[in-house]
Every structure is written in C-alpha cells, then in structure tokens.
Scaffold this motif. Structure first.
Motif, PDB file in Angstrom:
ATOM      1  N   UNK A   1       0.826  -1.199   0.000  1.00  0.00           N
ATOM      2  CA  UNK A   1       0.000   0.000   0.000  1.00  0.00           C
ATOM      3  C   UNK A   1       0.864   1.253   0.000  1.00  0.00           C
ATOM      4  N   UNK A   2       0.362   2.279  -0.653  1.00  0.00           N
ATOM      5  CA  UNK A   2       1.038   3.566  -0.690  1.00  0.00           C
ATOM      6  C   UNK A   2       0.343   4.492   0.303  1.00  0.00           C
ATOM      7  N   UNK A   3       1.106   5.105   1.196  1.00  0.00           N
ATOM      8  CA  UNK A   3       0.529   5.962   2.239  1.00  0.00           C
ATOM      9  C   UNK A   3      -0.313   7.100   1.684  1.00  0.00           C
ATOM     10  N   UNK A   4      -0.039   7.549   0.481  1.00  0.00           N
ATOM     11  CA  UNK A   4      -0.802   8.650  -0.110  1.00  0.00           C
ATOM     12  C   UNK A   4      -2.104   8.176  -0.744  1.00  0.00           C
ATOM     13  N   UNK A   5      -2.163   6.921  -1.131  1.00  0.00           N
ATOM     14  CA  UNK A   5      -3.335   6.397  -1.823  1.00  0.00           C
ATOM     15  C   UNK A   5      -4.437   5.925  -0.876  1.00  0.00           C
ATOM     16  N   UNK A   6      -4.087   5.410   0.259  1.00  0.00           N
ATOM     17  CA  UNK A   6      -5.029   4.687   1.101  1.00  0.00           C
ATOM     18  C   UNK A   6      -5.941   5.543   1.975  1.00  0.00           C
ATOM     19  N   UNK A   7      -5.520   6.697   2.490  1.00  0.00           N
ATOM     20  CA  UNK A   7      -6.433   7.459   3.377  1.00  0.00           C
ATOM     21  C   UNK A   7      -7.829   7.731   2.817  1.00  0.00           C
ATOM     22  N   UNK A   8      -7.998   8.071   1.535  1.00  0.00           N
ATOM     23  CA  UNK A   8      -9.370   8.271   1.044  1.00  0.00           C
ATOM     24  C   UNK A   8     -10.220   7.001   1.130  1.00  0.00           C
ATOM     25  N   UNK A   9      -9.615   5.864   0.888  1.00  0.00           N
ATOM     26  CA  UNK A   9     -10.338   4.594   0.980  1.00  0.00           C
ATOM     27  C   UNK A   9     -10.740   4.310   2.424  1.00  0.00           C
ATOM     28  N   UNK A  10      -9.813   4.496   3.346  1.00  0.00           N
ATOM     29  CA  UNK A  10     -10.092   4.234   4.759  1.00  0.00           C
ATOM     30  C   UNK A  10     -11.184   5.180   5.260  1.00  0.00           C
ATOM     31  N   UNK A  11     -11.084   6.444   4.909  1.00  0.00           N
ATOM     32  CA  UNK A  11     -12.090   7.434   5.320  1.00  0.00           C
ATOM     33  C   UNK A  11     -13.471   7.038   4.786  1.00  0.00           C
ATOM     34  N   UNK A  12     -13.530   6.690   3.514  1.00  0.00           N
ATOM     35  CA  UNK A  12     -14.791   6.297   2.894  1.00  0.00           C
ATOM     36  C   UNK A  12     -15.357   5.047   3.578  1.00  0.00           C
ATOM     37  N   UNK A  13     -14.490   4.078   3.859  1.00  0.00           N
ATOM     38  CA  UNK A  13     -14.944   2.862   4.521  1.00  0.00           C
ATOM     39  C   UNK A  13     -15.588   3.188   5.867  1.00  0.00           C
ATOM     40  N   UNK A  14     -14.874   3.950   6.696  1.00  0.00           N
ATOM     41  CA  UNK A  14     -15.408   4.239   8.029  1.00  0.00           C
ATOM     42  C   UNK A  14     -16.696   5.053   7.964  1.00  0.00           C
ATOM     43  N   UNK A  15     -16.775   5.973   7.031  1.00  0.00           N
ATOM     44  CA  UNK A  15     -17.999   6.754   6.873  1.00  0.00           C
ATOM     45  C   UNK A  15     -19.178   5.830   6.565  1.00  0.00           C
ATOM     46  N   UNK A  16     -18.983   4.912   5.655  1.00  0.00           N
ATOM     47  CA  UNK A  16     -20.036   3.968   5.287  1.00  0.00           C
ATOM     48  C   UNK A  16     -20.306   2.969   6.422  1.00  0.00           C
ATOM     49  N   UNK A  17     -19.256   2.536   7.068  1.00  0.00           N
ATOM     50  CA  UNK A  17     -19.400   1.554   8.148  1.00  0.00           C
ATOM     51  C   UNK A  17     -20.221   2.122   9.306  1.00  0.00           C
ATOM     52  N   UNK A  18     -19.950   3.355   9.703  1.00  0.00           N
ATOM     53  CA  UNK A  18     -20.689   3.933  10.828  1.00  0.00           C
ATOM     54  C   UNK A  18     -22.134   4.256  10.475  1.00  0.00           C
ATOM     55  N   UNK A  19     -22.463   4.250   9.193  1.00  0.00           N
ATOM     56  CA  UNK A  19     -23.859   4.405   8.777  1.00  0.00           C
ATOM     57  C   UNK A  19     -24.600   3.071   8.816  1.00  0.00           C
ATOM     58  N   UNK A  20     -23.897   1.971   8.528  1.00  0.00           N
ATOM     59  CA  UNK A  20     -24.567   0.681   8.355  1.00  0.00           C
ATOM     60  C   UNK A  20     -24.109  -0.424   9.306  1.00  0.00           C
ATOM     61  N   UNK A  21     -22.890  -0.347   9.808  1.00  0.00           N
ATOM     62  CA  UNK A  21     -22.255  -1.411  10.607  1.00  0.00           C
ATOM     63  C   UNK A  21     -22.218  -2.736   9.848  1.00  0.00           C
ATOM     64  N   UNK A  22     -22.133  -2.633   8.530  1.00  0.00           N
ATOM     65  CA  UNK A  22     -22.004  -3.809   7.665  1.00  0.00           C
ATOM     66  C   UNK A  22     -20.604  -3.749   7.060  1.00  0.00           C
TER      67      UNK A  22
END
Length: 103
Positions: free
Chosen positions: A54-75
């Motif tokens: 993983x590239x440190x510059x590439x991954x933060x948007x993915x992680x942010x998006x994941x957590x945003x979606x996860x805290x909405x659905x817990x799926x």
C-alpha cells in the motif's frame, strides 16, 4: 502473531491498513497464519486486511470512505465493497483488482 492470539478481544472490527497484513505462512493442518487471522482467533468480530503493498498517499481516502459507510450501516463487507468502488471511480490511476478483504 502469538501475542495477538493471546489477547481476549470482543470488538466488532479490526482494520489493518498496513501492507500485506493478510499474507502469512502456510502451516500444515492449520492453513495460513497471518496477523489478520491472529485477530480473528483473539476474538475480533471481523478483520479488514490487505494482500497488496500500500502507498501511504493512496489509502487514506479509501479508509475514510470505509469508516464513513461503516458507521452508517455497521455492515463490514458492504461498506468495504462500496468504499472500494468509490475509490476506484475517484482515483482511476490507483486501480487494483482487490485492495482489502474481510474475514
């Protein structure tokens, strides 16, 4: 790995945003021994881990998006799938066939 397996976890999710955190050594009769599997055996309800470098510059948007979606659905699985699709559409030059997966 042995230290992690000795923990008594009861959390719903462990997110490992490190390189190749789901890759491990094959152990006869046991399967793949990895950091991700150690968290499952320690009691984590789910693990999101990587099989890629993983590239440190590439991954933060993915992680942010994941957590945003996860805290909405817990799926976990659906949140990860949707975050990866959003990531691929937003960052076309960083397309991977499979970035993270869940246990």
């Amino acid at each position: 790995i042995s230290e992690i397996m000795g923990l008594k976890l009861n959390g719903q999710l462990v997110f490992l945003s490190s390189c190749e955190s789901a890759i491990g050594e094959y152990e006869y009769g046991e399967g793949i021994s990895s950091i991700a599997r150690a968290f499952i055996e320690a009691g984590a309800g789910g693990v999101v881990a990587s099989i890629w470098k993983l590239n440190d510059k590439e991954i933060p948007p993915l992680v942010y998006s994941f957590y945003k979606k996860y805290f909405d659905t817990y799926d976990i699985s659906r949140s990860l799938f949707n975050a990866q699709k959003e990531y691929e559409n937003s960052f076309a030059k960083f397309k991977y066939p499979f970035i993270f997966y869940t246990y």
